[in-house]
Design an enzyme around this catalytic site. Sequence first.
Site, PDB file in Angstrom:
ATOM      1  N   SER A 148       0.856  -1.176   0.000  1.00  0.00           N
ATOM      2  CA  SER A 148       0.000   0.000   0.000  1.00  0.00           C
ATOM      3  C   SER A 148       0.899   1.234   0.000  1.00  0.00           C
ATOM      4  O   SER A 148       2.096   1.141   0.307  1.00  0.00           O
ATOM      5  CB  SER A 148      -0.876  -0.005   1.259  1.00  0.00           C
ATOM      6  OG  SER A 148      -1.519   1.237   1.461  1.00  0.00           O
ATOM      7  N   TYR A 161      -2.821  -0.970  10.249  1.00  0.00           N
ATOM      8  CA  TYR A 161      -2.740  -1.207   8.813  1.00  0.00           C
ATOM      9  C   TYR A 161      -1.389  -0.749   8.264  1.00  0.00           C
ATOM     10  O   TYR A 161      -0.741  -1.467   7.494  1.00  0.00           O
ATOM     11  CB  TYR A 161      -3.885  -0.473   8.107  1.00  0.00           C
ATOM     12  CG  TYR A 161      -3.967  -0.732   6.626  1.00  0.00           C
ATOM     13  CD1 TYR A 161      -4.530  -1.905   6.135  1.00  0.00           C
ATOM     14  CD2 TYR A 161      -3.494   0.201   5.711  1.00  0.00           C
ATOM     15  CE1 TYR A 161      -4.620  -2.148   4.769  1.00  0.00           C
ATOM     16  CE2 TYR A 161      -3.580  -0.029   4.341  1.00  0.00           C
ATOM     17  CZ  TYR A 161      -4.141  -1.204   3.881  1.00  0.00           C
ATOM     18  OH  TYR A 161      -4.221  -1.436   2.528  1.00  0.00           O
ATOM     19  N   LYS A 165       1.401  -3.149   6.501  1.00  0.00           N
ATOM     20  CA  LYS A 165       1.831  -2.968   5.110  1.00  0.00           C
ATOM     21  C   LYS A 165       3.307  -2.576   5.007  1.00  0.00           C
ATOM     22  O   LYS A 165       3.985  -2.942   4.032  1.00  0.00           O
ATOM     23  CB  LYS A 165       0.948  -1.937   4.417  1.00  0.00           C
ATOM     24  CG  LYS A 165      -0.488  -2.408   4.213  1.00  0.00           C
ATOM     25  CD  LYS A 165      -0.570  -3.686   3.385  1.00  0.00           C
ATOM     26  CE  LYS A 165      -1.994  -4.083   3.059  1.00  0.00           C
ATOM     27  NZ  LYS A 165      -2.076  -5.311   2.225  1.00  0.00           N
ATOM     28  N   ILE A 194      -7.896   3.232  -4.501  1.00  0.00           N
ATOM     29  CA  ILE A 194      -8.466   2.330  -5.485  1.00  0.00           C
ATOM     30  C   ILE A 194      -9.946   2.116  -5.153  1.00  0.00           C
ATOM     31  O   ILE A 194     -10.316   1.985  -3.982  1.00  0.00           O
ATOM     32  CB  ILE A 194      -7.733   0.969  -5.511  1.00  0.00           C
ATOM     33  CG1 ILE A 194      -6.218   1.159  -5.683  1.00  0.00           C
ATOM     34  CG2 ILE A 194      -8.304   0.079  -6.629  1.00  0.00           C
ATOM     35  CD1 ILE A 194      -5.789   1.801  -6.984  1.00  0.00           C
ATOM     36  N   TYR A 202     -14.474   2.865   4.159  1.00  0.00           N
ATOM     37  CA  TYR A 202     -13.700   4.011   4.638  1.00  0.00           C
ATOM     38  C   TYR A 202     -14.274   5.306   4.102  1.00  0.00           C
ATOM     39  O   TYR A 202     -14.306   6.334   4.797  1.00  0.00           O
ATOM     40  CB  TYR A 202     -12.244   3.835   4.210  1.00  0.00           C
ATOM     41  CG  TYR A 202     -11.293   4.872   4.763  1.00  0.00           C
ATOM     42  CD1 TYR A 202     -11.395   5.333   6.067  1.00  0.00           C
ATOM     43  CD2 TYR A 202     -10.262   5.376   3.968  1.00  0.00           C
ATOM     44  CE1 TYR A 202     -10.514   6.270   6.577  1.00  0.00           C
ATOM     45  CE2 TYR A 202      -9.366   6.314   4.461  1.00  0.00           C
ATOM     46  CZ  TYR A 202      -9.497   6.753   5.762  1.00  0.00           C
ATOM     47  OH  TYR A 202      -8.617   7.685   6.254  1.00  0.00           O
TER      48      TYR A 202
END
Length: 259
Positions: A148, A161, A165, A194, A202
Site C-alpha cells: 500500500s 494497517y 503494510k 483504489i 472508509y
Amino acid sequence: MSQGERAGRLDGKVAIVTGAGTGIGRATAVAFAREGAKVVISTSRNMDALLETQALAGGESNVIAIKADSSIAVDAKSLVDTAVSNFGKLDILCNNAGIVTDALIIDMSEEEWDRVIDVNLKGTFLTTKYALPEMMRAGGGSIVNIGSINSFIGEPLHAHYCASKGGVLMFTKTIALEHAKDKIRANCVCPGWIDTPMNWEYIATLGGPEEVDRIVSASQPLGMGQPEQVAAAVLFLASDESSLVTGTDLLVDGGFTAQ
C-alpha cells in the site's frame, strides 16, 4: 487481439490469489486466468462473491475457489496443497488478502490490532512459507505481495494497517534475497486510492463520495484508480516479462507519493 482472445502470458503457470472475492484480488484472478494460468482463489468471508470471481475468470475447470483464512496455518497450507494436487505445481502466489479498521491508537483494542496484523502480515508469511518449497520444486516462481502507499507513509486511524503494510514490504525484500538462488522472485505492488469495497467502507467514514472525490483530487493526481489497473501491475510481476525484477516495490498510486 480481438476481445476475449487469450494473450497467453501465463500459459502453463499455476497461481494462487488470496482475498479474491472482490476488488484487486478478483481483478487479479481474472487477469491471471485470461492470460492462461490455472488459479486457486480464496476468501475467508463471502463465498458467494468468490464464486462470482470464479465464474468471471472462466469457471471450475481452470479456477478452484476455496474458503480459507490465510492467517491460519492449516488454511494457508491447504491453498498450496489444493494448487499442487489439482494442477501439479505452483508458480505464482499473489498475497492480496487484507483488512482495515478505523481507530486511534489510544482507542485501539489489542484484538483489533492483532486481527489486522494477522490477516495482512501473518497471512502473507504463512502462504509464502508453504508456497516456497513447491516453487523450489518447480524450478522457480514469482511472489507478488499487495502492499500500500501505507507501506511508506503513515495515516491517522490506521496504525495497525500501516504497520502491517510496512511489514509486508520488508518481508517481500527478504524473500527476494533469500530465494534469488532458487529463481524465486518476490515483489510488492503498492496501491493508492483504489475503487474497492474495502475503501467504500472508509469512504463512508470520511463523509461520503463527494468528500472523497475532493480528497482524492487533492492527493492523487491521476484520480481514483480501478482494481484492473492494479491487476495489470501484478500480472507484469507475475509473468516472465519481469524476469530481472525482484525485491522491489511498484507504486500504483496515481502520483500520490510523488508529491
